[in-house]
Design an enzyme around this catalytic site. Structure first.
Site, short mmCIF file in Angstrom:
data_model
loop_
_atom_site.label_atom_id
_atom_site.label_comp_id
_atom_site.label_asym_id
_atom_site.label_seq_id
_atom_site.Cartn_x
_atom_site.Cartn_y
_atom_site.Cartn_z
CG HIS A 128 22.43 42.78 13.99
ND1 HIS A 128 21.96 41.52 14.32
CD2 HIS A 128 23.78 42.72 14.12
CE1 HIS A 128 22.98 40.75 14.64
NE2 HIS A 128 24.10 41.45 14.53
CG ASN A 183 26.20 44.35 17.82
OD1 ASN A 183 25.57 44.91 18.71
ND2 ASN A 183 25.62 43.56 16.93
CD1 TRP A 184 30.28 45.19 23.33
CD2 TRP A 184 29.86 46.74 24.89
NE1 TRP A 184 31.48 45.59 23.84
CE2 TRP A 184 31.26 46.55 24.80
CE3 TRP A 184 29.38 47.67 25.81
CZ2 TRP A 184 32.16 47.25 25.60
CZ3 TRP A 184 30.26 48.37 26.61
CH2 TRP A 184 31.65 48.17 26.50
CE LYS A 185 25.53 40.23 18.46
NZ LYS A 185 25.24 39.01 17.74
N GLY A 244 30.65 40.85 17.74
CA GLY A 244 29.66 40.70 18.80
C GLY A 244 30.31 40.16 20.06
N GLY A 245 30.04 38.89 20.36
CA GLY A 245 30.47 38.27 21.61
C GLY A 245 31.91 38.58 22.01
CD GLU A 288 27.04 41.25 11.53
OE1 GLU A 288 27.98 41.30 12.34
OE2 GLU A 288 25.86 41.27 11.88
N GLY A 316 27.67 34.25 15.90
CA GLY A 316 27.64 33.53 17.16
C GLY A 316 27.82 32.02 17.04
CB SER A 324 32.15 33.53 14.20
OG SER A 324 30.92 32.96 14.60
#
Ligand code: PGA
Length: 250
Positions: free
Chosen positions: A99, A10-12, A234-235, A170, A176, A213
């Protein structure tokens, strides 16, 4: 048999158009060979304006892609929205909906998310529906109640459709932050999701992802979770070396 996982990136809104271009130019070859050598399904979910670049780079490879959202409407006068049909035409196999960042910042309700689910199912895109409790709900031990409330409208819509779907658990407090639930807590949430889906006569039952995370540091712990079909990352997924490490640790 070796377990295979679905690894959803998920590159947001981390990358602009040009940054996406640079990422592709830098890592395309290595990502394609990673997808070829690994048993895991790798799915890139860039922001919507960048989907076409991903499609052009990874068409006819083992890399899959998807979107981070879609409209709850079919077509028409809905400025700024994009349809499930367009995503299908852009080769998306998957689409994330619900999300927590959309629930929080765009005030999306579970009813609206259920309408998006219906759009995706009608377009034969595999929905990845995000659910999960806030820190407050977690502290109140109200996770099961939150999941029940979030799932109710989704299960109502899913009842008459037999297409595959995915639910990503999630916890909002894990996104994050570097904090992750224990494997037992994740399993408990998964059990609740499967129980509610079974009670609603849903078929097929959803595949289950964990998100929040996920990194090369946390993956060994998260791999212990029973019933986990993959991860929503994500990150850590924006850094190719980190993504590769995670995939190779699975
Ligand atoms: P994170 O995000 O991996 O950066 O915690 C996960 C997500 O929000 O899907």
């Amino acid at each position: 048999m070796e377990k295979t996982y679905t690894v959803v990136c998920n590159w947001k809104m981390y990358f602009s158009y040009n940054q996406t271009h640079t990422w592709i130019e830098t890592h395309k070859k290595d990502l394609i060979s990673l997808a070829n050598q690994s048993a895991q399904t790798i799915v890139l979910c860039p922001s919507s304006e960048n989907i076409m670049q991903i499609q052009q780079a990874f068409e006819e490879t083992h890399v899959f892609w998807g979107a981070q959202d879609c409209s709850n409407k079919n077509s028409g006068a809905y400025t700024g929205q994009y349809s499930a049909q367009s995503l299908k035409e852009l080769g998306c196999t998957y689409c994330i909906i619900g999300h927590s960042e959309r629930r929080i910042y765009q005030h999306e309700t579970s009813e609206l998310i259920a309408e998006k689910l219906e759009q995706l199912l009608n377009s034969t895109i595999i929905p990845i529906v995000c659910v999960g409790e806030t820190a407050h709900e977690h502290n109140q031990k109200a996770t099961n109640i939150t999941l029940k409330n979030q799932l109710k409208p989704l299960l109502d819509k899913k009842k008459n459709n037999k297409s595959p779907w995915i639910i990503a658990y999630e916890p909002v407090w894990a996104i994050g932050t570097g904090n992750i639930p224990t494997p037992a807590e994740i399993e408990k949430a998964f059990t609740q999701i499967i129980l509610l889906s079974t009670e609603a006569n849903i078929s097929p039952l959803p595949q289950l992802l964990y998100g929040g995370s996920v990194s090369s540091e946390t993956i060994n712990n998260l791999k212990q979770v029973n019933g986990c079909d993959g991860f929503l990352i994500g990150g850590a997924s924006t850094d190719f070396q980190e993504l590769k490490k995670i995939v190779l640790l699975l």
